[in-house]
Write a protein that holds these residues in place. Structure first.
Motif, short mmCIF file in Angstrom:
data_model
loop_
_atom_site.label_atom_id
_atom_site.label_comp_id
_atom_site.label_asym_id
_atom_site.label_seq_id
_atom_site.Cartn_x
_atom_site.Cartn_y
_atom_site.Cartn_z
N VAL A 78 152.22 3.82 -33.39
CA VAL A 78 151.74 3.09 -34.56
C VAL A 78 150.24 3.34 -34.75
CG1 VAL A 78 151.33 0.98 -33.21
CG2 VAL A 78 151.70 0.79 -35.66
N ARG A 79 149.77 3.24 -35.99
CA ARG A 79 148.32 3.30 -36.25
C ARG A 79 147.98 2.37 -37.40
NH1 ARG A 79 147.13 9.19 -39.09
NH2 ARG A 79 148.61 8.97 -40.80
N ALA A 80 146.73 1.95 -37.40
CA ALA A 80 146.23 1.09 -38.48
C ALA A 80 146.00 1.94 -39.72
CB ALA A 80 144.92 0.44 -38.04
N ILE A 81 146.27 1.35 -40.88
CA ILE A 81 146.04 2.03 -42.15
C ILE A 81 144.88 1.34 -42.84
CG2 ILE A 81 146.97 2.49 -44.44
CD1 ILE A 81 148.23 4.16 -42.28
N ASP A 82 144.00 2.14 -43.36
CA ASP A 82 142.75 1.62 -43.88
C ASP A 82 142.35 2.57 -45.02
OD1 ASP A 82 140.02 1.23 -44.24
OD2 ASP A 82 139.70 0.73 -42.13
N ARG A 83 142.14 2.04 -46.20
CA ARG A 83 141.84 2.94 -47.33
C ARG A 83 140.62 3.81 -47.08
NH1 ARG A 83 143.77 -1.29 -49.80
NH2 ARG A 83 145.67 -1.01 -51.00
N GLN A 84 139.59 3.25 -46.45
CA GLN A 84 138.38 4.03 -46.22
C GLN A 84 138.62 5.11 -45.15
OE1 GLN A 84 138.08 0.50 -46.36
NE2 GLN A 84 137.56 0.81 -48.51
N ARG A 85 139.52 4.81 -44.24
CA ARG A 85 139.71 5.71 -43.08
C ARG A 85 141.17 6.06 -42.91
NH1 ARG A 85 136.41 8.00 -40.36
NH2 ARG A 85 134.28 7.30 -40.23
N PRO A 86 141.63 7.09 -43.58
CA PRO A 86 143.05 7.43 -43.48
C PRO A 86 143.40 8.09 -42.14
CG PRO A 86 141.91 9.01 -44.87
CD PRO A 86 140.90 7.97 -44.50
N ASP A 87 142.38 8.38 -41.31
CA ASP A 87 142.63 9.16 -40.09
C ASP A 87 142.47 8.33 -38.82
OD1 ASP A 87 139.96 8.73 -40.45
OD2 ASP A 87 139.33 10.70 -39.72
N ASN A 88 142.88 7.06 -38.88
CA ASN A 88 142.77 6.22 -37.69
C ASN A 88 143.62 6.78 -36.54
OD1 ASN A 88 140.92 4.23 -38.39
ND2 ASN A 88 142.45 3.11 -39.55
N GLU A 89 143.22 6.39 -35.32
CA GLU A 89 143.91 6.86 -34.12
C GLU A 89 145.34 6.33 -34.04
OE1 GLU A 89 142.40 8.58 -31.43
OE2 GLU A 89 140.69 8.85 -32.77
#
Length: 131
Positions: A78-89
């Motif tokens: 699983v990974r966090a989704i964030d509009r500013q950062r689409p490339d979360n770990e």
């Protein structure tokens, strides 16, 4: 700043989940812990079906229910989704296995590290199986 990868909570690493009766399948809730992302992306693999890419699932909570699992091995992350950062770990991968009810009375083909759990309908809880 980049969200750190979520920490996977349930099922445990290499957990063995037994079908409660001779039912065909089982719903399993995948749980994780994370900072405070708005939403999450879950990659879910069924062994023997998806090879390269798993099925992509979305959740606004720190859990997701995967429905109608049959007896086989599964893998997820699983990974966090964030509009500013689409490339979360991504988190690490975690495997678990669903086994047939009858099979569980005999030997499960696996190492001693596997934890045995079963779902108790009456309490709606996962219990450790007494050996």
């Amino acid at each position: 700043k980049k969200e750190s990868a979520p920490a996977l909570v349930y099922p445990g690493t290499n957990a063995v989940i037994e079908l409660p009766t001779h039912n065909e399948n089982l719903d399993v809730t995948l749980r994780w812990e994370s900072q405070s992302a708005a939403s999450y992306e879950v990659e879910f693999f069924k062994y023997g079906i998806e090879k390269e890419k798993g099925e992509m699932l979305a959740s606004d909570n720190t859990y997701i229910v995967v429905k109608s699992l049959d007896a086989r091995e599964y893998k997820w992350r699983v990974r966090a989704i964030d509009r500013q950062r689409p490339d979360n770990e991504w988190s690490e991968y975690r495997n678990f296995m669903v086994t047939d009810f009858k099979e569980s009375n005999g030997q499960i083909r696996s190492g001693p590290t596997r934890r045995r759990e079963f779902y108790e309908e009456s309490s709606g809880e996962w219990k450790k199986k007494e050996r």
